[in-house]
Design a protein around this motif. Structure first.
Motif, PDB file in Angstrom:
ATOM      1  N   GLY A   1      26.197  47.802  41.186  1.00 47.09           N
ATOM      2  CA  GLY A   1      27.209  47.776  42.164  1.00 47.09           C
ATOM      3  C   GLY A   1      28.769  47.531  41.881  1.00 47.09           C
ATOM      4  O   GLY A   1      29.514  46.841  42.288  1.00 47.09           O
ATOM      5  N   GLY A   2      29.042  48.109  40.566  1.00 47.77           N
ATOM      6  CA  GLY A   2      30.393  48.399  39.937  1.00 47.77           C
ATOM      7  C   GLY A   2      31.617  48.515  40.868  1.00 47.77           C
ATOM      8  O   GLY A   2      32.660  47.949  40.420  1.00 47.77           O
ATOM      9  N   ALA A   3      31.367  49.240  41.570  1.00 48.82           N
ATOM     10  CA  ALA A   3      32.511  49.838  42.713  1.00 48.82           C
ATOM     11  C   ALA A   3      32.654  49.041  43.974  1.00 48.82           C
ATOM     12  O   ALA A   3      33.370  49.435  44.707  1.00 48.82           O
ATOM     13  N   ASP A   4      31.645  47.983  44.162  1.00 48.04           N
ATOM     14  CA  ASP A   4      31.749  47.260  45.273  1.00 48.04           C
ATOM     15  C   ASP A   4      32.808  46.334  45.430  1.00 48.04           C
ATOM     16  O   ASP A   4      32.845  45.496  44.549  1.00 48.04           O
ATOM     17  N   SER A   5      33.346  46.213  46.504  1.00 52.64           N
ATOM     18  CA  SER A   5      34.589  45.194  46.643  1.00 52.64           C
ATOM     19  C   SER A   5      33.664  43.806  46.804  1.00 52.64           C
ATOM     20  O   SER A   5      32.753  43.566  47.704  1.00 52.64           O
ATOM     21  N   ARG A   6      34.417  42.833  46.141  1.00 53.69           N
ATOM     22  CA  ARG A   6      33.801  41.565  46.136  1.00 53.69           C
ATOM     23  C   ARG A   6      34.943  40.323  45.963  1.00 53.69           C
ATOM     24  O   ARG A   6      36.164  40.678  45.875  1.00 53.69           O
ATOM     25  N   VAL A   7      34.841  39.308  46.682  1.00 53.03           N
ATOM     26  CA  VAL A   7      35.700  38.167  46.435  1.00 53.03           C
ATOM     27  C   VAL A   7      35.831  37.755  45.071  1.00 53.03           C
ATOM     28  O   VAL A   7      34.569  37.443  44.468  1.00 53.03           O
ATOM     29  N   PRO A   8      36.754  37.792  44.427  1.00 56.11           N
ATOM     30  CA  PRO A   8      37.018  37.640  42.852  1.00 56.11           C
ATOM     31  C   PRO A   8      37.102  36.231  42.201  1.00 56.11           C
ATOM     32  O   PRO A   8      37.032  35.910  41.123  1.00 56.11           O
ATOM     33  N   ALA A   9      37.565  35.177  43.185  1.00 59.73           N
ATOM     34  CA  ALA A   9      38.091  34.046  42.809  1.00 59.73           C
ATOM     35  C   ALA A   9      38.970  34.224  41.782  1.00 59.73           C
ATOM     36  O   ALA A   9      39.695  35.167  41.779  1.00 59.73           O
ATOM     37  N   SER A  10      39.122  33.308  40.686  1.00 62.77           N
ATOM     38  CA  SER A  10      40.005  33.239  39.909  1.00 62.77           C
ATOM     39  C   SER A  10      40.095  34.350  38.976  1.00 62.77           C
ATOM     40  O   SER A  10      41.239  34.472  37.809  1.00 62.77           O
ATOM     41  N   ASN A  11      39.320  35.284  38.805  1.00 67.54           N
ATOM     42  CA  ASN A  11      39.486  36.519  38.176  1.00 67.54           C
ATOM     43  C   ASN A  11      40.900  37.378  38.522  1.00 67.54           C
ATOM     44  O   ASN A  11      41.336  38.179  37.780  1.00 67.54           O
ATOM     45  N   MET A  12      41.420  37.014  39.689  1.00 69.41           N
ATOM     46  CA  MET A  12      42.489  37.529  40.339  1.00 69.41           C
ATOM     47  C   MET A  12      43.619  37.258  39.293  1.00 69.41           C
ATOM     48  O   MET A  12      44.648  38.214  39.224  1.00 69.41           O
ATOM     49  N   LYS A  13      43.424  36.245  38.710  1.00 67.48           N
ATOM     50  CA  LYS A  13      44.617  36.071  37.576  1.00 67.48           C
ATOM     51  C   LYS A  13      44.731  36.975  36.623  1.00 67.48           C
ATOM     52  O   LYS A  13      45.876  37.025  36.123  1.00 67.48           O
ATOM     53  N   LEU A  14      43.719  37.709  36.293  1.00 71.09           N
ATOM     54  CA  LEU A  14      43.834  38.854  35.363  1.00 71.09           C
ATOM     55  C   LEU A  14      44.990  39.897  35.709  1.00 71.09           C
ATOM     56  O   LEU A  14      45.637  40.591  35.058  1.00 71.09           O
ATOM     57  N   LEU A  15      44.614  40.187  37.057  1.00 62.97           N
ATOM     58  CA  LEU A  15      45.626  41.154  37.751  1.00 62.97           C
ATOM     59  C   LEU A  15      47.020  40.661  37.710  1.00 62.97           C
ATOM     60  O   LEU A  15      48.050  41.455  37.503  1.00 62.97           O
ATOM     61  N   THR A  16      47.379  39.527  38.199  1.00 61.88           N
ATOM     62  CA  THR A  16      48.645  38.727  38.227  1.00 61.88           C
ATOM     63  C   THR A  16      49.257  38.845  36.635  1.00 61.88           C
ATOM     64  O   THR A  16      50.407  39.205  36.827  1.00 61.88           O
ATOM     65  N   SER A  17      48.587  38.364  35.851  1.00 67.28           N
ATOM     66  CA  SER A  17      49.216  38.480  34.381  1.00 67.28           C
ATOM     67  C   SER A  17      49.572  39.897  34.138  1.00 67.28           C
ATOM     68  O   SER A  17      50.444  39.993  33.469  1.00 67.28           O
ATOM     69  N   VAL A  18      48.900  40.828  34.268  1.00 70.79           N
ATOM     70  CA  VAL A  18      49.316  42.220  33.781  1.00 70.79           C
ATOM     71  C   VAL A  18      50.365  42.546  34.516  1.00 70.79           C
ATOM     72  O   VAL A  18      51.482  43.084  34.138  1.00 70.79           O
ATOM     73  N   ALA A  19      50.550  42.441  36.065  1.00 67.57           N
ATOM     74  CA  ALA A  19      51.720  42.516  36.701  1.00 67.57           C
ATOM     75  C   ALA A  19      53.047  41.842  36.289  1.00 67.57           C
ATOM     76  O   ALA A  19      54.092  42.461  35.756  1.00 67.57           O
ATOM     77  N   ALA A  20      52.735  40.574  35.746  1.00 69.24           N
ATOM     78  CA  ALA A  20      53.941  39.951  35.191  1.00 69.24           C
ATOM     79  C   ALA A  20      54.530  40.203  33.801  1.00 69.24           C
ATOM     80  O   ALA A  20      55.403  40.473  33.389  1.00 69.24           O
ATOM     81  N   LEU A  21      53.258  40.583  32.893  1.00 69.51           N
ATOM     82  CA  LEU A  21      53.604  41.310  31.551  1.00 69.51           C
ATOM     83  C   LEU A  21      54.254  42.576  31.975  1.00 69.51           C
ATOM     84  O   LEU A  21      55.174  43.014  30.923  1.00 69.51           O
ATOM     85  N   ARG A  22      53.999  43.188  32.739  1.00 72.10           N
ATOM     86  CA  ARG A  22      54.503  44.711  32.896  1.00 72.10           C
ATOM     87  C   ARG A  22      56.105  44.391  33.302  1.00 72.10           C
ATOM     88  O   ARG A  22      56.818  45.325  32.984  1.00 72.10           O
ATOM     89  N   THR A  23      56.366  43.710  34.460  1.00 79.36           N
ATOM     90  CA  THR A  23      57.637  43.718  35.062  1.00 79.36           C
ATOM     91  C   THR A  23      58.568  42.589  34.446  1.00 79.36           C
ATOM     92  O   THR A  23      59.800  43.164  34.197  1.00 79.36           O
ATOM     93  N   LEU A  24      58.026  41.764  33.751  1.00 78.40           N
ATOM     94  CA  LEU A  24      59.015  40.841  32.942  1.00 78.40           C
ATOM     95  C   LEU A  24      59.282  40.945  31.514  1.00 78.40           C
ATOM     96  O   LEU A  24      60.030  40.641  31.043  1.00 78.40           O
ATOM     97  N   GLY A  25      58.037  41.324  30.939  1.00 82.81           N
ATOM     98  CA  GLY A  25      57.759  41.254  29.437  1.00 82.81           C
ATOM     99  C   GLY A  25      57.193  40.150  28.913  1.00 82.81           C
ATOM    100  O   GLY A  25      57.618  38.967  29.616  1.00 82.81           O
ATOM    101  N   PRO A  26      56.734  40.217  27.932  1.00 83.77           N
ATOM    102  CA  PRO A  26      56.211  38.858  27.235  1.00 83.77           C
ATOM    103  C   PRO A  26      57.225  37.958  26.824  1.00 83.77           C
ATOM    104  O   PRO A  26      56.697  36.886  26.702  1.00 83.77           O
ATOM    105  N   ASP A  27      58.470  38.358  26.537  1.00 85.70           N
ATOM    106  CA  ASP A  27      59.407  37.662  25.703  1.00 85.70           C
ATOM    107  C   ASP A  27      60.304  36.878  26.752  1.00 85.70           C
ATOM    108  O   ASP A  27      61.444  36.127  26.236  1.00 85.70           O
ATOM    109  N   HIS A  28      60.199  37.268  27.946  1.00 85.46           N
ATOM    110  CA  HIS A  28      61.135  36.726  28.952  1.00 85.46           C
ATOM    111  C   HIS A  28      61.148  35.335  29.225  1.00 85.46           C
ATOM    112  O   HIS A  28      59.788  34.961  29.176  1.00 85.46           O
ATOM    113  N   THR A  29      62.094  34.674  29.537  1.00 81.01           N
ATOM    114  CA  THR A  29      62.237  33.351  29.717  1.00 81.01           C
ATOM    115  C   THR A  29      62.851  32.998  31.225  1.00 81.01           C
ATOM    116  O   THR A  29      63.691  33.814  31.517  1.00 81.01           O
TER     117      THR A  29
END
Length: 509
Positions: A133-161
């Motif tokens: 069921g790898g394509a099934d939509s699921r409630v992900p709990a805090s695994n969501m933070k992986l997606l947020t981290s990717v977005a932050a690193l892409r838009t802001l950059g890892p060295d931004h303060t």
């Protein structure tokens, strides 16, 4: 079941001894030589007798020295490079999907109700080695933070303060504390070597007093607060009241101390409900103490001011002079902290800051849109996504295990070097973050130190997404998600950990 060779067993014992810092043995100085000779003679005579009388007392022959740990068993930071997990060899054999599936599938059994879905992929090629069921939509709990981290690193950059500033107020003898996205402020001096407390309010107050003195300020100073960087509801209506009351999250503002905690060492229980106001009052107190020696007094109370931050003043008017500022830890360091500790508040702030960097509003809607947009632009996590927050606390989120596996692939072996900054954020099984107390029983101990994964836990949801190097040196990524689980059933976490452990020990050919 994978059979452990004696060499592997010796190696694991050696690694454990080294990790625990077990001392070697030595003979102390100052012992008379004749006593040492007598002791040696008695030992020579005693050993044959002991062998005859009680051979069971003699242990096995001492093993040879343990081999050096392979690169993937070393510190996580040693693996982070612009090229990804550079020490790994692309020539290592890929597991046979049928063999790997036969090992993993029986382990993903729920303890009570609900179901597990999951996927395992070869990190370099993307080949699917196991799928349920790898394509099934699921409630992900805090695994969501992986997606947020990717977005932050892409838009802001890892060295931004993020800067927390004090600017001149709209009237004489007024200063405005302007929130710029740093919610890890400390009350004391700035701590350059830390993530939490990198920027300190005592340091900011001292710099403010120095500027006021240089400007010839006298009399009583009034502190105002500008927290207008974020817009929309500070508290997401999708969050359950019980979670807010328990301190899982709090109303979100663009400045706070200790990630909106009263004490950084106490990560459970009630939080400030107006973290920006609390930080501003602490700053006023520090300013009062710093100003006393300079003949300055600070008025009681902190009022919110008209916007003085990035969204204001209006075009064509001058910005107020900056009197002082302090800088946060880098986005890369903050991402590592939010992944390690699964910090809901920090994740929500990162989502809003990603939206602002992407030209959107600093709101929850802006954050969810920015995360979805960045994943689409990066060509990862393809397929439908439903995001109602960016920390994973809401039950309305829907993401598949396959999408998480692709995100982990992008972090570990993708072409975007900015995402490498998240590698240290994955908790290490049995050692760090939210995995520090797991992988301690006989069925999972062989995954300790090897499995690196983001956890996710809600009342009826468990998730585990990360990466591991198998016994042949092949990098695998995985995601396992359980929904509809029986609350509190202990076997569910163990099932996820056993499945990941099986990958760590798998040659699977």
């Amino acid at each position: 079941m994978t059979k452990t060779t004696s060499a592997e067993a010796w190696h694991r014992r050696a690694l454990k001894a080294a990790a625990l810092g077990l001392p070697g043995r030595s003979v102390g100085p100052g012992k008379p030589w004749h006593l040492l000779l007598l002791a040696a003679l008695l030992l020579v005579l005693a050993l044959p007798a002991a062998a005859l009388v009680a051979p069971g007392f003699l242990g096995p022959e001492a093993p040879p020295p343990a081999p050096e740990a392979p690169p993937w068993q070393r510190e996580p930071s040693a693996l982070a490079s612009p090229q990804g997990l550079a020490p790994l060899q692309s020539t290592a054999p890929v597991p046979d999907p049928a063999v790997l599936s036969a090992r993993v599938d029986p382990l993903l059994k729920t303890d009570g109700g609900g179901t597990f879905t999951g996927i395992v992929q070869d990190a370099l090629t993307g080949q699917v080695l196991f799928e349920r069921g790898g394509a099934d939509s699921r409630v992900p709990a805090s695994n969501m933070k992986l997606l947020t981290s990717v977005a932050a690193l892409r838009t802001l950059g890892p060295d931004h303060t993020f800067a927390t500033r004090v600017v001149e107020g709209p009237s004489a003898n007024q200063v405005v504390l302007v929130g710029g996205g740093d919610v890890l402020l400390g009350p004391g001096e700035s701590k350059p070597g830390e993530v939490m407390g990198r920027a300190g309010l005592t340091t900011l107050a001292a710099r403010t007093v120095a500027s006021l003195q240089a400007n010839g300020a006298t009399g009583e100073i009034k502190v105002l607060l500008d927290d207008s960087l974020f817009t929309g509801p500070a508290l997401n209506p999708a969050w359950q009241e019980g979670d807010v009351a328990a301190g899982e999250v709090a109303p979100v503002y663009p400045l706070a101390m200790n990630s909106a905690r009263y004490d950084p060492a106490v990560t459970t229980g009630p939080r400030p409900q107006d973290a920006a106001q609390s930080a501003a009052e602490e700053f006023a107190s520090r300013l009062r103490a710093a100003g006393a020696a300079a003949g300055l007094t600070v008025a009681a109370g902190v009022d919110r001011s008209p916007a003085a931050g990035p969204a204001a003043p209006a075009a064509g008017t001058e910005r107020p002079d900056v009197l002082a500022e302090v800088q946060s830890a880098t986005v890369g360091d903050q991402v590592d902290l939010l992944l390690q500790e699964s910090d809901n508040y920090l994740a929500e702030v990162m989502g809003r800051m990603a939206s602002l960097a992407d030209g959107g509003p600093g709101s929850n809607d802006g954050a969810t849109a920015a995360v979805s947009s960045q994943l689409a632009q990066a060509g990862i996590a393809a397929g439908p996504l439903t995001l109602v927050d960016v920390c994973g606390l809401a039950m309305g989120n829907q993401v598949s295990a396959g999408q998480f596996a692709e995100v982990v692939r992008a972090i570990t072996t993708g072409t975007d070097a900015r995402l490498r900054a998240a590698l240290d954020g994955f908790p290490v099984a049995g050692l760090t973050g939210t995995l520090d107390s797991r992988y301690g029983d006989g069925s999972t101990i062989q995954g300790a130190g090897l499995v690196r994964a983001k956890t996710g836990t809600l009342n009826t949801v468990l998730a585990l997404s990360g990466y591991v190097v198998d016994a042949d040196g092949r990098l695998l990524v995985f995601s396992f998600i359980g929904n509809g689980l029986t609350p509190g059933a202990a076997g569910n976490k163990v099932a996820l950990d056993r499945a990941a452990t099986a990958l760590a020990g798998c040659g699977c050919r």
